[in-house]
Design an enzyme around this catalytic site. Structure first.
Site, PDB file in Angstrom:
ATOM      1  CG  ASP A  91      -1.934  -1.293   1.298  1.00  9.64           C
ATOM      2  OD1 ASP A  91      -2.374  -1.449  -0.036  1.00  9.64           O
ATOM      3  OD2 ASP A  91      -2.623  -0.953   2.053  1.00  9.64           O
ATOM      4  CB  THR A 126       3.188 -14.218   8.525  1.00  7.51           C
ATOM      5  OG1 THR A 126       2.315 -13.961   9.093  1.00  7.51           O
ATOM      6  CG2 THR A 126       3.653 -16.076   8.595  1.00  7.51           C
ATOM      7  CD  GLU A 134      -5.562  -6.096  -1.390  1.00 10.31           C
ATOM      8  OE1 GLU A 134      -6.671  -5.919  -1.759  1.00 10.31           O
ATOM      9  OE2 GLU A 134      -5.917  -6.321  -0.324  1.00 10.31           O
TER      10      GLU A 134
END
Length: 295
Positions: free
Chosen positions: A71, A92, A264
């Site tokens: 982002d 992660t 995404e």
């Protein structure tokens, strides 16, 4: 634009991370103005990047997982700013950061602010920019189906566990790819279109990708006649990959495309990916494997 003034855009769940707090304090002791803002919901990263640039910050730090990095990098790329980006990987998978050699320890990661920024490429599909990779087939299914609870327990190994447990459900996708002097058509088990090298918690789909060559790397794992060895080959980064390095590539799917763009979901019947050279200035280690011209 201040030379030693940075804004850390930190994923909200990292607000109580004591290692991050200590690293911020240490950078401030070295004379940096390092302000911190937290994300809470979708759209926050883009808004905070806009506020940072308007306020004259010379550097922005993305603190969080691959989603936060995506982002922030996209917002800075769309702004066409000369401000630079540093990465504080706290997720992660941390796929891009690991491939780039960015330290996972917060103090060492923030210290990269004092390494000169390098201009790197971004990828573009439609009106979206991406830093790392678009994936299709196995990689996107695993990323989409790996639960947050499992990631907390197993870390990056959760992606492997999900891949193994869902292997019988995997279906080959029938697609056509076109690029300059490149054409491939058939059924594939996995596809990577990378500015970076790995996705989905360490699956290396584009092992030779560089972020400063003006090109995207394409890695295709064709669906084998026998499925038994396909998962093993994919996880090992081996097998019968078809590879290309292209300034752009178009992909079409007869039944539509179900892909994943830096985490995404991305769905369409046809997509065009292209490299955007020198789109973003990023602080990477001088010997980063992703730089074709280290220095």
């Amino acid at each position: 634009m201040s030379e030693r003034k940075a804004l850390l855009i930190l994923h909200g769940k990292q607000a109580v991370n004591e290692d991050v707090r200590a690293a911020v304090g240490q950078l401030r002791e070295r004379g940096w103005t390092l302000d911190v803002r937290l994300t809470w919901e979708g759209g926050d990263a883009r808004r905070l990047v806009g506020e940072a640039l308007a306020a004259g910050y010379g550097h922005v730090v993305a603190g969080g997982g691959d989603g936060t990095l995506r982002d922030v990098a996209e917002a800075m790329g769309l702004a066409a700013t000369q401000a630079s980006l540093a990465l504080l990987p706290l997720g992660t998978a941390n796929d891009f950061a690991k491939a780039a050699g960015v330290p996972l320890e917060p103090q060492a990661a923030l210290a990269l602010l004092e390494v000169p920024a390098r201009s790197i490429d971004l990828g573009r599909v439609g009106d979206q920019l991406f830093l790392n990779m678009a994936t299709g087939g196995f990689g996107s299914q695993v990323t989409a189906n790996t639960s947050e609870d499992l990631k907390k327990v197993l870390g990056a190994a959760a992606y492997l566990f999900t891949g193994l447990s869902r292997f019988s459900e995997l279906q080959a996708a029938s697609v056509e790819l076109l690029g300059p002097d490149f054409q491939w058509q058939g059924e594939l088990l996995a596809l990577g279109i990378g500015n970076g090298r790995q996705a989905g918690g360490g699956h290396v789909l584009c092992p030779e990708a560089s972020v400063d060559d003006g090109l995207l790397d394409v890695g295709i794992l064709p669906a084998p006649q026998e499925m038994a060895g396909a998962l093993r080959d994919l996880l090992a980064g081996e097998g019968l990959f078809v590879r290309a390095r292209l300034p752009w590539v178009e992909i079409k799917g007869a039944q539509g495309l179900d892909m994943n763009l830096d985490g995404e979901p991305l769905q369409a019947t046809s997509l065009r990916f292209e490299a955007v050279p020198r789109a973003l200035r990023v602080h990477l280690p001088a010997n980063s494997p992703l730089l074709s011209r280290p220095g």
